[in-house]
Design an enzyme around this catalytic site. Sequence first.
Site, mmCIF file in Angstrom:
data_model
loop_
_atom_site.group_PDB
_atom_site.id
_atom_site.type_symbol
_atom_site.label_atom_id
_atom_site.label_comp_id
_atom_site.label_asym_id
_atom_site.label_seq_id
_atom_site.Cartn_x
_atom_site.Cartn_y
_atom_site.Cartn_z
ATOM 1 N N LEU A 38 28.040 11.648 31.196
ATOM 2 C CA LEU A 38 27.429 12.819 31.853
ATOM 3 C C LEU A 38 28.273 14.042 31.539
ATOM 4 C CD1 LEU A 38 26.498 13.186 35.629
ATOM 5 C CD2 LEU A 38 28.525 14.356 34.775
ATOM 6 N N ASP A 40 27.330 18.632 31.735
ATOM 7 C CA ASP A 40 26.973 19.749 32.621
ATOM 8 C C ASP A 40 25.870 19.449 33.641
ATOM 9 O OD1 ASP A 40 28.342 20.711 30.450
ATOM 10 O OD2 ASP A 40 26.819 22.137 29.839
ATOM 11 N N GLN A 56 23.314 16.630 31.901
ATOM 12 C CA GLN A 56 23.445 16.302 30.484
ATOM 13 C C GLN A 56 23.854 14.835 30.412
ATOM 14 O OE1 GLN A 56 23.493 18.703 27.339
ATOM 15 N NE2 GLN A 56 21.824 18.926 28.782
ATOM 16 N N TYR A 99 19.828 20.428 25.416
ATOM 17 C CA TYR A 99 21.073 20.992 25.935
ATOM 18 C C TYR A 99 20.853 21.671 27.297
ATOM 19 C CZ TYR A 99 24.402 20.157 22.111
ATOM 20 O OH TYR A 99 25.287 19.597 21.240
ATOM 21 N N SER A 100 21.912 22.310 27.774
ATOM 22 C CA SER A 100 21.932 22.785 29.165
ATOM 23 C C SER A 100 20.937 23.899 29.453
ATOM 24 C CB SER A 100 23.337 23.251 29.528
ATOM 25 O OG SER A 100 24.137 22.116 29.708
ATOM 26 N N ASP A 170 22.309 27.886 26.754
ATOM 27 C CA ASP A 170 22.468 27.676 28.193
ATOM 28 C C ASP A 170 21.819 28.772 29.042
ATOM 29 O OD1 ASP A 170 24.006 25.583 27.200
ATOM 30 O OD2 ASP A 170 25.911 26.635 27.496
ATOM 31 N N GLU A 223 30.156 29.652 27.267
ATOM 32 C CA GLU A 223 29.114 28.666 27.526
ATOM 33 C C GLU A 223 28.657 28.798 28.983
ATOM 34 O OE1 GLU A 223 29.639 24.945 24.691
ATOM 35 O OE2 GLU A 223 31.241 24.961 26.168
HETATM 36 C C1 FRU Z 1 29.003 22.853 27.892
HETATM 37 C C2 FRU Z 1 28.027 22.538 26.760
HETATM 38 C C3 FRU Z 1 26.869 23.539 26.744
HETATM 39 C C4 FRU Z 1 25.803 22.751 26.050
HETATM 40 C C5 FRU Z 1 26.028 21.357 26.586
HETATM 41 C C6 FRU Z 1 25.714 20.256 25.631
HETATM 42 O O1 FRU Z 1 29.731 21.720 28.289
HETATM 43 O O2 FRU Z 1 28.686 22.514 25.522
HETATM 44 O O3 FRU Z 1 27.187 24.763 26.149
HETATM 45 O O4 FRU Z 1 24.522 23.241 26.321
HETATM 46 O O5 FRU Z 1 27.386 21.300 26.963
HETATM 47 O O6 FRU Z 1 25.847 19.020 26.248
#
Ligand code: FRU
Length: 471
Positions: A38, A40, A56, A99-100, A170, A223
């Site tokens: 796991l 974000d 995630q 992704y996030s 993100d 991020e």
């Molecule tokens: C931050 C990150 C985000 C990205 C995600 C991918 O931890 O790198 O920028 O969207 O994790 O898992």
Amino acid sequence: MSALTNDLKKLTEAAERQTDGRDRFRQKLHLMPPVGWLNDPNGLCQFKGIYHAFFQYSPFNPEGGVKMWGHYTSPDMISWDYQGVIMYPDQPFDCSGVYSGCAFIEDGEMYLYYTGNVKLEDGDGYDYINSGREANTVLVKSGDGIHFGPKKLLMKNRDYPSDLTLHVRDPKVWKKDGVYYMIQGARTKDDVGQAIIFRSEDKVNWKVHSRVSTAHPFGYMWECPDYFELDGTKILSASVQGLEGGEWEDRNVYQSGYFILDREIYDNPGLSEYHLWDYGFDYYAPQSFETEDGRLIQIGWMGMPDCEEYTNRTIEDGWQHCFTFPREVYMRDGKVCQRPVRELEEKFGPVETASGQISMEGYQVYEADISGICGSRFRAVIGEELILEYGDGCFEMRFTDQDKGSVSGGRGVRYVRLNKLKDVKILVDVSSVEAFINGGQYVFSTRYYPEKASFCAEAQGAEMSFRAVRI
Ligand code: FRU
């Protein structure tokens, strides 16, 4: 459902059924992956009374892999039900990872915005910064928070400013004065971290509105940016990569913190200095949301990417990482502070109190409060190996043994300079500790892998209370 989605679903569910031997360090209060990895928190919200936490998720490998969105729901932020995976990397625009992203709630609908990550096959000399990847902004809607509609591609890299690298991601969305705003993190072609603000009239068509950056370059990539107001204070949160040298040397590989803005974020604000959300070993990529009763809640990933210094001993049990316990962010005496959400109090057992000194054995999940500290020294020892200590104007979180196979998993020491220590609140779960100092103005979070369930604390004249959490 496409054949790919169907197979990914079957493989995920099969991995989730293999639960043998994973229990040792499983948490009671903190969200973890059912299996695998796991990172974000995503799409945090309260929707029609229910809390939603997406995450995630890489179910096939506890050390990470292709990302999808796992989903938990809860009536109270304490007990969570796993709802399965809601989005797999099954489209051309998100095939290397869902992704996030965030949730935005309006008119009884949940809007999930995320980054569709695409990493092209190597072979053409890609650097994966300016070539070889895509960051797509995608929208998915839900009317009930359980069933999710089709993925709609909203923006591609060509829709972002041309001086940015391909690292843009993100999205976090909010509404102000009838206009929708979205913030995304970015890395410029000059390797400077920034946030990009987009604007929309309809939540679907977005245009670049402005940029937010520091007066001097601050890291190469931001991020998971986030923006919110607390009692009129405007707060920009960013998880920053590339802070090196000086004060950053003794800290984590990447940082999560916030700037206070002197104007609305879409009005070219000036940024204050950067304050860390957390001074401990395991904290990154926090996201906030507002509860229906108006509290600002933040949850972070209690982990650290690209960290070679220390490890998590759950990897050998087939899983890795958890979220922080949900924290209310609030203003006190003009300072941004954090505290565990008050729902936890419902789970407290009877209180044990003491003055100056306390020692407890046999509890794995508990909160300890030390207040009215008037001397200049404080010390707490958790599981005989993790020490929280104040003295000589410095608050420290320190492990006695820094071997990767020990309680610390290889963690050493983290600290903050502090003129006066007034109080400490410590929240301990099976394999994590979160310490809130001076009303939560400073916080330290860490994973730990204890062999003994023991707690003791000492601070001359201070009031101490200890409550087991019953869960
Ligand atoms: C931050 C990150 C985000 C990205 C995600 C991918 O931890 O790198 O920028 O969207 O994790 O898992």
